[in-house]
Design an enzyme around this catalytic site. Structure first.
Site, PDB file in Angstrom:
ATOM      1  N   LYS A   1      41.752  35.010  88.270  1.00 34.44           N
ATOM      2  CA  LYS A   1      41.855  33.755  89.020  1.00 34.44           C
ATOM      3  C   LYS A   1      40.678  32.825  88.754  1.00 34.44           C
ATOM      4  O   LYS A   1      39.578  33.283  88.463  1.00 34.44           O
ATOM      5  CB  LYS A   1      41.933  34.056  90.525  1.00 34.44           C
TER       6      LYS A   1
ATOM      7  N   ARG B   1      52.672  41.372 102.311  1.00 36.10           N
ATOM      8  CA  ARG B   1      53.459  40.333 102.973  1.00 36.10           C
ATOM      9  C   ARG B   1      54.952  40.610 102.787  1.00 36.10           C
ATOM     10  O   ARG B   1      55.560  41.299 103.547  1.00 36.10           O
ATOM     11  CB  ARG B   1      53.071  38.955 102.440  1.00 36.10           C
TER      12      ARG B   1
END
Ligand code: COA
Length: 163
Positions: free
Chosen positions: A41, A90
């Site tokens: 990232k 999630r």
């Protein structure tokens, strides 16, 4: 005493992360929130900024330590004597990546177990990327992130940073 590591890029930390941390503190004696210099990232916030926002969100709690690490998570756990890695899950989309990560980590550090906590229902749609996108376009993210994060995102917007 069981030491658990809660690793992430935390760019930035969200209320979803804070919820996972709070719940993990009911299970483990001590949790290290471990900020990774993630090679995958390109963060909006520097390591120091991310670390400061986590410290601010967590407050002073003797059960929690905020740290940063470079290199392999498995090596970091070994160095710290941690036996558990905590990750939040999630929805289905998280599963494959987390499955790979957990298995690779187990191969690298067989004594370290990955434990998944289901993200709270208020946060299952929240991600750091979405929060950044919305905030930098002027949307209200105050219910999704700690106060210092909302302020830091507003500052970035003032500086002209775009998603
Ligand atoms: N609530 C809300 N959002 C959540 C969440 C929760 N409970 N849990 C995760 N997320 C979101 C984050 O917002 C983030 O969203 P984004 O991808 O849009 O930014 C995403 O899920 C995951 O980010 P984060 O929780 O910060 O973790 P990560 O996936 O960036 O962390 C590392 C990955 C750091 C654990 C991994 O790269 C690593 O271990 N690196 C070290 C090097 C290494 O060992 N590599 C080999 C690994 S086997």
């Amino acid at each position: 005493m069981t030491l658990a590591v809660y690793p992430g890029t935390f760019d930035p930390i969200t209320n979803g992360h804070v919820d996972i941390l709070r719940r993990s503190l009911k299970i483990f004696d001590r949790v290290v929130v471990a900020l990774a210099d993630n090679v995958r990232k390109t963060p909006l916030f520097t390591l120091a900024e991310r670390q400061a926002m986590i410290v601010d969100a967590v407050g002073s709690n003797p059960q929690v330590e905020v740290d940063a690490f470079q290199g392999l998570l498995a090596e970091y756990c070994r160095r710290r004597g941690a036996t558990v890695v905590i990750r939040g899950l999630r929805a289905l989309a998280d599963f494959e990546y987390e499955f790979q990560l957990a298995h690779m980590n187990r191969r690298l550090a067989p004594d370290v177990e990955t434990m998944f906590l289901m993200t709270g229902e208020d946060s299952f749609y929240v991600s750091s990327s979405l929060v950044k996108e919305v905030a930098l376009m002027g949307g209200d993210v105050s219910r999704m992130v700690p106060r210092s994060v909302a302020a830091a995102l507003a500052d970035k917007r003032k500086q002209g940073v775009t998603p």
